[in-house]
Design an enzyme around this catalytic site. Structure first.
Site, PDB file in Angstrom:
ATOM      1  N   GLY A  81     -18.911  13.905-117.301  1.00  0.00           N
ATOM      2  CA  GLY A  81     -19.046  13.880-115.842  1.00  0.00           C
ATOM      3  C   GLY A  81     -20.288  14.616-115.367  1.00  0.00           C
ATOM      4  N   ARG A 145     -19.378   8.548-121.394  1.00  0.00           N
ATOM      5  CA  ARG A 145     -18.280   9.282-122.039  1.00  0.00           C
ATOM      6  C   ARG A 145     -17.921   8.751-123.431  1.00  0.00           C
ATOM      7  NH1 ARG A 145     -15.790  12.989-118.926  1.00  0.00           N
ATOM      8  NH2 ARG A 145     -15.798  12.751-116.664  1.00  0.00           N
ATOM      9  N   ASP A 176     -15.287  18.343-124.502  1.00  0.00           N
ATOM     10  CA  ASP A 176     -15.195  17.190-125.401  1.00  0.00           C
ATOM     11  C   ASP A 176     -16.565  16.839-125.989  1.00  0.00           C
ATOM     12  OD1 ASP A 176     -12.446  16.762-125.214  1.00  0.00           O
ATOM     13  OD2 ASP A 176     -12.630  15.568-123.395  1.00  0.00           O
ATOM     14  N   LYS A 202     -21.813  22.366-119.935  1.00  0.00           N
ATOM     15  CA  LYS A 202     -21.778  21.710-118.629  1.00  0.00           C
ATOM     16  C   LYS A 202     -20.350  21.381-118.231  1.00  0.00           C
ATOM     17  CE  LYS A 202     -20.538  18.007-118.377  1.00  0.00           C
ATOM     18  NZ  LYS A 202     -19.967  16.657-118.453  1.00  0.00           N
ATOM     19  N   THR A 203     -19.970  21.536-117.047  1.00  0.00           N
ATOM     20  CA  THR A 203     -18.808  20.908-116.391  1.00  0.00           C
ATOM     21  C   THR A 203     -18.500  21.645-115.094  1.00  0.00           C
ATOM     22  OG1 THR A 203     -16.498  20.243-116.436  1.00  0.00           O
ATOM     23  CG2 THR A 203     -17.026  22.158-117.785  1.00  0.00           C
ATOM     24  N   ASP A 205     -15.757  21.676-113.876  1.00  0.00           N
ATOM     25  CA  ASP A 205     -14.369  22.153-113.989  1.00  0.00           C
ATOM     26  C   ASP A 205     -14.276  23.642-114.312  1.00  0.00           C
ATOM     27  OD1 ASP A 205     -13.940  19.495-113.649  1.00  0.00           O
ATOM     28  OD2 ASP A 205     -12.834  19.171-115.502  1.00  0.00           O
TER      29      ASP A 205
HETATM   30  P1  FBP Z   1     -16.436  16.701-117.488  1.00  0.00           P
HETATM   31  O1  FBP Z   1     -15.344  17.479-118.119  1.00  0.00           O
HETATM   32  O2  FBP Z   1     -16.972  15.632-118.353  1.00  0.00           O
HETATM   33  O3  FBP Z   1     -17.520  17.610-116.983  1.00  0.00           O
HETATM   34  O4  FBP Z   1     -15.864  15.944-116.217  1.00  0.00           O
HETATM   35  C1  FBP Z   1     -15.490  16.579-115.069  1.00  0.00           C
HETATM   36  C2  FBP Z   1     -14.805  15.674-114.086  1.00  0.00           C
HETATM   37  O5  FBP Z   1     -15.519  15.712-112.873  1.00  0.00           O
HETATM   38  C3  FBP Z   1     -13.350  16.045-113.870  1.00  0.00           C
HETATM   39  O6  FBP Z   1     -13.219  17.054-112.902  1.00  0.00           O
HETATM   40  C4  FBP Z   1     -12.736  14.739-113.472  1.00  0.00           C
HETATM   41  O7  FBP Z   1     -11.361  14.675-113.793  1.00  0.00           O
HETATM   42  C5  FBP Z   1     -13.492  13.750-114.286  1.00  0.00           C
HETATM   43  O8  FBP Z   1     -14.767  14.318-114.504  1.00  0.00           O
HETATM   44  C6  FBP Z   1     -13.613  12.413-113.619  1.00  0.00           C
HETATM   45  O9  FBP Z   1     -14.409  11.614-114.413  1.00  0.00           O
HETATM   46  P2  FBP Z   1     -14.811  10.131-114.066  1.00  0.00           P
HETATM   47  O10 FBP Z   1     -15.645  10.172-112.827  1.00  0.00           O
HETATM   48  O11 FBP Z   1     -15.580   9.696-115.266  1.00  0.00           O
HETATM   49  O12 FBP Z   1     -13.550   9.382-113.869  1.00  0.00           O
END
Ligand code: FBP
Length: 554
Positions: A81, A145, A176, A202-203, A205
């Site tokens: 993300g 992803r 991941d 990165k994230t 979250d």
């Molecule tokens: P990452 O862990 O890859 O940084 O993703 C964060 C995130 O924004 C989460 O908060 C959310 O659940 C997810 O990505 C949503 O991903 P997508 O937009 O690919 O459905």
């Protein structure tokens, strides 16, 4: 070049701050090694799986004289993300590599790990990088992803690197993606391919962190954007005094984002998934607590308020967590049940199929849910085997259930209680925002650190910049072994080595600070309106880091 706003133009000139050791020495530093490390859990299993990269020492940079190197070629991907600041990681990496040797080259693989496997890239030249400095988004090379885990993929990556003369890869991603980085580093080492792999944390979250990685990039900016929006809604609620706003906040699993936003804004109620799990709360219990709070405010004449709901909540309600675990196994990629499930058409048939395969307790939990939620829980997993919680409308579910409880409450109605809910989901609004000064500096430092680790010949490390609650000149830079963060977890119905997610700690300062105030925030209207991120102005406004970081490390 695409047209840019006046702010973006002014912001392009911002020079991100670096830790003093890098600002003064560039990438020509001495690497000070700590003691050998161990994985956070499952040491025997992780040690065996990562025989070539397990136990590396932590690294801290000190002033020194690492030598200029012959020119090298490096590849980079953005994975998972989006998170504010990714472009600055690339800018820091680029500048660090150029400082090591002007002839170094940077390949940007397109669309995340799949670009690496399929050899799709663009050259990241000075002209390209300059266009993206201090901007949000991952659009410089885009993200994806795809999970890098098979022998075939690794062979392909090695072949592509050999074809291009690339000797190092930087993977900018969350838990991941850095798990992928760790697997790839181990494979490259085991096969003697001579390709270094460095990760960057990165994230938005905020769940990729530990003693060494104090925070993942993007969390600071995203939470500031969400808090601004929540503040705006609070002001509207406090002006109109007729709506209850249920706001779901991104954060796939951990509740760091919701907690930070509650600390910044003083929302009336904020659910913390980790507490829900620890207290073994039920969905009915959560709804009863919410309804009681709405009623208490109504009795005081306040038919309005703000409820924050972490995106991952559903998986932390114990009975639902067990149910989701069973559904994950049932729908695990490659399983016979998943193949049978795929042939079914219509939600009714899917519900009947799943209900028949669940344990009696989970079948009962499943039966008690609205059909739309059942469908959302059975929907496609992401490539890492996770339920896509961003697509589960928990905020609507809770608002509907609270309305149903209040409808039956005569005292509430007699007191003039009116429950008119509005629901929101904030996630994409913040993921590509222009990075705050904190993230702009932190990301640039991470990228520069990655270049320095590459220059020093290291592999299987995550770039780490520490002491980040202090001013940037006091930051420390170095590397954390990727295997140090690993443990074994169940994914796709199998036990797999993965980087451990950092959940909200119920004895940690951020949660304790929230817990000490929440009863008052529930009844009073103690809102704080944070306003938009500022890039120009007094340092206490522009450079302040998020509350979580300040409470944990300040
Ligand atoms: P990452 O862990 O890859 O940084 O993703 C964060 C995130 O924004 C989460 O908060 C959310 O659940 C997810 O990505 C949503 O991903 P997508 O937009 O690919 O459905």
């Amino acid at each position: 070049m695409a047209p840019i706003s006046a702010l973006q133009q002014a912001r392009a000139a911002y020079q991100p701050k670096l830790p003093t050791v890098l600002a003064e020495n560039g990438p020509f530093v001495t690497l000070v090694e700590g003691a050998a490390t161990e994985s956070v859990a499952d040491q025997a299993a992780i040690g065996e799986l990562f025989a070539n990269t397990y136990g590396l020492p932590t690294i801290t940079f000190a002033p020194g004289s690492q030598k200029e190197l012959p020119a090298i070629k490096v590849g980079v991907i953005l994975s998972g993300g989006q998170a504010p600041g990714g472009h600055n990681v690339i800018a820091g990496l680029f500048d660090g590599l150029k400082a090591l040797n002007e002839d170094n080259e940077l390949f940007g693989f397109l669309g995340g790990p799949s670009g690496l496997v399929n050899d799709k890239f663009r050259m990241l030249t000075e002209e390209v990088v300059d266009e993206y400095r201090n901007t949000g988004g991952f659009d410089i090379i885009c993200s994806g992803r795809t999970k890098l885990e098979t022998e075939e993929q690794f062979e392909q990556v090695a072949a592509n690197c050999a074809k291009r003369g690339i000797s190092a890869l930087v993977i900018i991603g969350g838990d991941d993606s850095n798990t992928n980085a760790c697997l790839l580093a181990e494979w490259m080492k085991a096969k003697g391919k001579g390709i270094q792999v460095i990760g960057c944390p990165k994230t938005i979250d905020g769940d990729l962190r530990n003693e060494q990685i104090e925070i993942s990039f993007g969390f600071d900016t995203a939470t500031k954007v969400y808090s601004e929006l929540i503040g705006n809604i609070m002001r509207d609620a406090n002006s109109a005094r007729k709506y209850w706003h249920f706001i779901k906040l991104m954060g796939r699993s951990a509740s760091h984002i919701a907690l930070e936003c509650a600390l910044q804004t003083h929302a009336n109620y904020c659910l913390i998934s980790e507490e829900v799990e620890a207290e073994k709360q039920t969905l009915a219990g959560i709804v009863a607590d919410l309804a009681a709070m709405v009623k208490a405010r109504a009795l005081a004449g306040n038919n309005f308020g703000i409820v924050l709901v972490p995106e991952g909540l559903i998986e932390f309600i114990p009975s639902l967590g067990v149910l989701i675990g069973e559904l994950n196994d049932l729908l695990a990629e490659g399983s016979a049940t998943a193949a049978e499930f795929a042939k079914l058409s219509g939600l009714g048939a899917q519900i009947a199929f799943a209900s028949g395969k669940l344990t009696p307790a989970s079948a009962e939990t499943f039966a008690g849910l609205p059909d739309t939620l059942k469908g959302q829980l059975m929907a496609d997993r992401d490539p890492h085997g996770n339920v896509q919680v961003s697509k589960i409308e928990t905020e609507k579910l809770l608002a509907d259930m609270v309305a149903a409880v209040l409808k039956k409450d005569a005292e509430y109605k007699a007191a003039g209680g009116r429950f008119s809910p509005q629901t929101h989901f904030f996630g994409y609004e913040g993921r590509c925002a222009a990075p705050s000064n904190f993230d702009a500096d932190y990301c640039y430092s991470l990228g520069y650190t990655a270049a320095t680790l590459i220059g020093a010949g290291r592999t299987a490390y995550m770039a780490s910049v520490r002491n980040v609650a202090s001013p940037a000149c006091e930051w420390e830079a170095g590397g954390t072994p990727l295997t140090m963060m690993m443990n074994m977890e169940r994914r796709h119905g199998h036990d797999r080595p993965v980087i451990r997610k950092a959940l909200v700690e119920l004895d940690g300062k951020p949660f304790l600070s929230f817990a000490a105030n929440r009863a008052r925030w529930a009844v009073e209207t103690d809102y704080v309106y944070p306003g938009p991120i500022q890039y120009f102005g007094p340092t206490e406004v522009c450079d302040a880091a998020n509350v979580t970081l300040m409470l944990e490390r300040g």
